[in-house]
Design a protein around this motif. Sequence first.
Motif, PDB file in Angstrom:
ATOM      1  N   SER A   1       2.226 -36.534  -8.369  1.00  0.00           N
ATOM      2  CA  SER A   1       1.397 -37.618  -7.847  1.00  0.00           C
ATOM      3  C   SER A   1       0.594 -38.289  -8.959  1.00  0.00           C
ATOM      4  CB  SER A   1       0.459 -37.062  -6.774  1.00  0.00           C
ATOM      5  OG  SER A   1      -0.295 -38.076  -6.184  1.00  0.00           O
ATOM      6  N   ILE A   2      -0.066 -37.501  -9.787  1.00  0.00           N
ATOM      7  CA  ILE A   2      -0.937 -38.022 -10.854  1.00  0.00           C
ATOM      8  C   ILE A   2      -0.146 -38.809 -11.896  1.00  0.00           C
ATOM      9  CG2 ILE A   2      -2.341 -37.314 -12.845  1.00  0.00           C
ATOM     10  CD1 ILE A   2      -3.361 -34.986 -11.080  1.00  0.00           C
ATOM     11  N   GLU A   3       1.012 -38.295 -12.284  1.00  0.00           N
ATOM     12  CA  GLU A   3       1.770 -38.900 -13.390  1.00  0.00           C
ATOM     13  C   GLU A   3       2.653 -40.071 -12.961  1.00  0.00           C
ATOM     14  OE1 GLU A   3       1.091 -38.393 -16.402  1.00  0.00           O
ATOM     15  OE2 GLU A   3      -0.085 -36.565 -16.244  1.00  0.00           O
ATOM     16  N   GLY A   4       2.689 -40.389 -11.671  1.00  0.00           N
ATOM     17  CA  GLY A   4       3.439 -41.566 -11.228  1.00  0.00           C
ATOM     18  C   GLY A   4       4.907 -41.342 -10.935  1.00  0.00           C
ATOM     19  N   PHE A   5       5.291 -40.117 -10.669  1.00  0.00           N
ATOM     20  CA  PHE A   5       6.688 -39.832 -10.329  1.00  0.00           C
ATOM     21  C   PHE A   5       7.019 -40.216  -8.889  1.00  0.00           C
ATOM     22  CE2 PHE A   5       6.295 -37.290 -14.102  1.00  0.00           C
ATOM     23  CZ  PHE A   5       7.576 -37.227 -14.631  1.00  0.00           C
ATOM     24  N   LEU A   6       5.988 -40.342  -8.043  1.00  0.00           N
ATOM     25  CA  LEU A   6       6.209 -40.608  -6.622  1.00  0.00           C
ATOM     26  C   LEU A   6       5.989 -42.090  -6.323  1.00  0.00           C
ATOM     27  CD1 LEU A   6       4.401 -37.502  -5.096  1.00  0.00           C
ATOM     28  CD2 LEU A   6       6.793 -37.748  -5.815  1.00  0.00           C
ATOM     29  N   THR A   7       7.083 -42.784  -6.093  1.00  0.00           N
ATOM     30  CA  THR A   7       7.016 -44.207  -5.775  1.00  0.00           C
ATOM     31  C   THR A   7       7.346 -44.408  -4.302  1.00  0.00           C
ATOM     32  OG1 THR A   7       9.323 -44.454  -6.448  1.00  0.00           O
ATOM     33  CG2 THR A   7       7.644 -44.906  -8.124  1.00  0.00           C
ATOM     34  N   THR A   8       6.978 -45.549  -3.760  1.00  0.00           N
ATOM     35  CA  THR A   8       7.236 -45.852  -2.356  1.00  0.00           C
ATOM     36  C   THR A   8       8.723 -45.679  -2.047  1.00  0.00           C
ATOM     37  OG1 THR A   8       5.410 -47.407  -2.320  1.00  0.00           O
ATOM     38  CG2 THR A   8       7.040 -47.626  -0.573  1.00  0.00           C
ATOM     39  N   GLY A   9       9.002 -44.932  -0.992  1.00  0.00           N
ATOM     40  CA  GLY A   9      10.380 -44.685  -0.580  1.00  0.00           C
ATOM     41  C   GLY A   9      10.985 -43.417  -1.154  1.00  0.00           C
ATOM     42  N   CYS A  10      10.335 -42.834  -2.153  1.00  0.00           N
ATOM     43  CA  CYS A  10      10.821 -41.579  -2.742  1.00  0.00           C
ATOM     44  C   CYS A  10      10.753 -40.477  -1.687  1.00  0.00           C
ATOM     45  CB  CYS A  10       9.941 -41.218  -3.939  1.00  0.00           C
ATOM     46  SG  CYS A  10      10.318 -39.625  -4.692  1.00  0.00           S
ATOM     47  N   LYS A  11      11.780 -39.643  -1.658  1.00  0.00           N
ATOM     48  CA  LYS A  11      11.784 -38.506  -0.736  1.00  0.00           C
ATOM     49  C   LYS A  11      11.718 -37.216  -1.543  1.00  0.00           C
ATOM     50  CE  LYS A  11      13.579 -40.870   3.118  1.00  0.00           C
ATOM     51  NZ  LYS A  11      14.697 -41.287   3.870  1.00  0.00           N
ATOM     52  N   ILE A  12      10.943 -36.277  -1.024  1.00  0.00           N
ATOM     53  CA  ILE A  12      10.747 -34.996  -1.700  1.00  0.00           C
ATOM     54  C   ILE A  12      11.224 -33.887  -0.774  1.00  0.00           C
ATOM     55  CG2 ILE A  12       9.088 -33.468  -2.831  1.00  0.00           C
ATOM     56  CD1 ILE A  12       7.191 -35.992  -2.832  1.00  0.00           C
ATOM     57  N   TYR A  13      12.121 -33.053  -1.302  1.00  0.00           N
ATOM     58  CA  TYR A  13      12.573 -31.878  -0.569  1.00  0.00           C
ATOM     59  C   TYR A  13      11.792 -30.686  -1.101  1.00  0.00           C
ATOM     60  CZ  TYR A  13      15.322 -27.847   0.679  1.00  0.00           C
ATOM     61  OH  TYR A  13      15.714 -26.615   1.151  1.00  0.00           O
ATOM     62  N   LEU A  14      11.189 -29.912  -0.177  1.00  0.00           N
ATOM     63  CA  LEU A  14      10.372 -28.757  -0.561  1.00  0.00           C
ATOM     64  C   LEU A  14      10.887 -27.482   0.082  1.00  0.00           C
ATOM     65  CD1 LEU A  14       6.914 -30.278   0.416  1.00  0.00           C
ATOM     66  CD2 LEU A  14       7.751 -30.071  -1.883  1.00  0.00           C
ATOM     67  N   GLU A  15      10.904 -26.410  -0.689  1.00  0.00           N
ATOM     68  CA  GLU A  15      11.124 -25.070  -0.140  1.00  0.00           C
ATOM     69  C   GLU A  15       9.889 -24.255  -0.476  1.00  0.00           C
ATOM     70  OE1 GLU A  15      14.708 -22.838  -0.977  1.00  0.00           O
ATOM     71  OE2 GLU A  15      15.907 -24.650  -0.813  1.00  0.00           O
ATOM     72  N   SER A  16       9.430 -23.467   0.493  1.00  0.00           N
ATOM     73  CA  SER A  16       8.243 -22.653   0.255  1.00  0.00           C
ATOM     74  C   SER A  16       8.269 -21.415   1.138  1.00  0.00           C
ATOM     75  CB  SER A  16       6.973 -23.461   0.530  1.00  0.00           C
ATOM     76  OG  SER A  16       6.915 -23.810   1.886  1.00  0.00           O
ATOM     77  N   GLU A  17       7.331 -20.517   0.858  1.00  0.00           N
ATOM     78  CA  GLU A  17       7.195 -19.296   1.648  1.00  0.00           C
ATOM     79  C   GLU A  17       6.267 -19.509   2.826  1.00  0.00           C
ATOM     80  OE1 GLU A  17       4.111 -18.897  -1.684  1.00  0.00           O
ATOM     81  OE2 GLU A  17       6.024 -19.901  -1.347  1.00  0.00           O
ATOM     82  N   PHE A  18       5.717 -20.723   2.961  1.00  0.00           N
ATOM     83  CA  PHE A  18       4.796 -21.031   4.054  1.00  0.00           C
ATOM     84  C   PHE A  18       5.169 -22.385   4.658  1.00  0.00           C
ATOM     85  CE2 PHE A  18       3.018 -22.386   0.022  1.00  0.00           C
ATOM     86  CZ  PHE A  18       2.695 -23.715   0.266  1.00  0.00           C
ATOM     87  N   GLU A  19       4.696 -22.637   5.863  1.00  0.00           N
ATOM     88  CA  GLU A  19       4.972 -23.911   6.520  1.00  0.00           C
ATOM     89  C   GLU A  19       4.173 -25.024   5.843  1.00  0.00           C
ATOM     90  OE1 GLU A  19       4.816 -26.057  10.909  1.00  0.00           O
ATOM     91  OE2 GLU A  19       4.220 -23.955  10.723  1.00  0.00           O
ATOM     92  N   ILE A  20       4.863 -26.091   5.523  1.00  0.00           N
ATOM     93  CA  ILE A  20       4.224 -27.254   4.910  1.00  0.00           C
ATOM     94  C   ILE A  20       3.566 -28.086   6.014  1.00  0.00           C
ATOM     95  CG2 ILE A  20       4.625 -29.372   3.588  1.00  0.00           C
ATOM     96  CD1 ILE A  20       5.093 -26.852   1.918  1.00  0.00           C
TER      97      ILE A  20
END
Length: 191
Positions: A140-159
């Motif tokens: 978020s801080i460095e500008g990698f997330l632009t409008t329309g970008c989709k992020i797939y997350l895997e975690s040990e807890f519910e997002i």
Amino acid sequence: MAQATNHFQIIGGEHRGRKFPFPDAPGLRPTPNKVRETLFNWIQFESSGKVFLDLFTGSGALSFEALSRGAEQVISIEKDFNAFQNLEKNRKKLKSDNLQIIHSDALDFLSKKPTQIFDFVLLDPPFHQKILEKVLKQLSIEGFLTTGCKIYLESEFEITNNFLNQEISQKIKINQQKRSGQVHYCLIEVL
């Protein structure tokens, strides 16, 4: 280099059925077939011709699946040297010029401003190390997330939206979310 005795199989697209070896490494757990199939069903009409960033490549299962399903380019980041070397061998077997593998820590990679726009960011960090929070904040801080970008997350807890809003300054929404065994996974979109 440790002997690669484990394998993953591409489950769809151009290279469907091909198997690739990967070495044992601490925290390395490839995304299960069922989970990968669900993810690529979610994005099946959006992944062709897109640019993917895979920040914790590990075995390469997500990166190779994206390539098989028509990704224009995949940038794969892996810090474990044995896993990195194995990914390079597998890339050569696949004969793909659309896959760039970088030997780096994900947070180090994210400390540099992006030189391109990513359509999809794949995040499957080691569990129980609080890495996901740091990576989301850095994206978020460095500008990698632009409008329309989709992020797939895997975690040990519910997002949750609450969790995401603490880490990401851009407006986001959860598009899809599921659980398979101990793995929670979701697809979010930057609005």
